[in-house]
Scaffold this active site. Structure first.
Site, PDB file in Angstrom:
ATOM      1  N   ASP A   8       0.865  -1.170   0.000  1.00  0.00           N
ATOM      2  CA  ASP A   8       0.000   0.000   0.000  1.00  0.00           C
ATOM      3  C   ASP A   8       0.913   1.235   0.000  1.00  0.00           C
ATOM      4  OD1 ASP A   8      -2.310   1.678   0.518  1.00  0.00           O
ATOM      5  OD2 ASP A   8      -1.742   1.655   2.636  1.00  0.00           O
ATOM      6  N   ASP A  10      -0.285   5.085   1.066  1.00  0.00           N
ATOM      7  CA  ASP A  10      -0.600   6.005   2.160  1.00  0.00           C
ATOM      8  C   ASP A  10      -0.705   5.255   3.486  1.00  0.00           C
ATOM      9  OD1 ASP A  10      -1.083   8.486   0.553  1.00  0.00           O
ATOM     10  OD2 ASP A  10      -2.627   7.225  -0.331  1.00  0.00           O
ATOM     11  N   ASP A 166      -1.734  -0.780   6.049  1.00  0.00           N
ATOM     12  CA  ASP A 166      -2.004  -0.315   7.409  1.00  0.00           C
ATOM     13  C   ASP A 166      -3.472  -0.388   7.810  1.00  0.00           C
ATOM     14  OD1 ASP A 166      -2.444   1.868   5.494  1.00  0.00           O
ATOM     15  OD2 ASP A 166      -2.866   3.076   7.269  1.00  0.00           O
TER      16      ASP A 166
END
Length: 213
Positions: A8, A10, A166
């Site tokens: 990922d 961000d 996240d």
């Protein structure tokens, strides 16, 4: 055997929350709508730009969605690297994975032009094989079609990969594609969400991902 590690963007490779929140607040203000705090944005991002705009508008002001989308997109693209920073340990992690022979890629719900600018500005020398920003014909994460497509570009099977992110969206994305998901605890969401999503591994810091191979 893990042959590729996918990421990922961000909240995983970069802390972009201040530029995302700032751009959205300016776009909202231009339409006479209230903004949000940084803490609120931590829980609003993760499902793509269109969903972020929906969440930023009150239910009775969804008529402003298209205008907000256009203004946010322009505002963010112009300012996406003002306060965004690469997390400590990310570049050493990528270099060590590359040295081990792993193929490396980024798959993000951030649109392609935004992803390319962030990566090109902040991680220009990173040894990545593919940077995939959201674009047709693929749906946003956690739909697994784009994962399988990028795995094909890397010439690996999804089951021979890790996806590191996240949020619960990232863990579901990995599992939907048949990959294993690494929960990155330094990002926007935290341990409880990642454990509830069924993360296969949890990493306190980027270099911990090496132990997941």
């Amino acid at each position: 055997m893990i042959k590729a590690v996918l990421f990922d963007l961000d909240g995983t490779l970069v802390n972009s929350i201040y530029d995302i929140g700032g751009a959205m607040n300016r776009a909202l203000e231009s339409l006479g709508q209230p903004g949000f705090t940084t803490e609120q944005y931590y829980h609003m991002v993760g499902n793509g730009m269109k969903k972020l705009c929906q969440r930023a508008l009150a239910p009775d002001r969804q008529d402003l969605n298209q205008a907000l989308l256009q203004r946010y997109q322009a505002e963010y693209l112009a300012h996406c690297c003002d306060d965004t920073m690469v997390y400590d340990g990310v570049l050493p992690l990528l270099e060590r994975l590359h040295d081990r022979g792993c193929r490396l890629a980024v798959i993000t719900n951030k649109p392609k032009d935004q992803a390319d600018k962030v990566m090109g500005t902040l991680l220009p020398g990173a040894p990545l094989d593919v940077v995939w920003g959201q674009q047709p014909p693929f749906a946003v994460k956690p739909d697994p079609a784009v994962y399988r497509h990028v795995a094909g570009l890397l010439e690996v099977a999804p089951e021979d990969t890790l996806y590191c992110g996240d949020s619960d969206v990232d863990i579901h994305f990995a599992h939907n594609a048949g990959a294993r998901g690494v929960g990155c605890l330094w990002g926007f969401r935290g341990r409880a969400e990642l454990e509830a999503a069924g993360a296969d591994f949890l990493a306190e810091r980027p270099l911990d991902i090496l132990s997941c191979l």
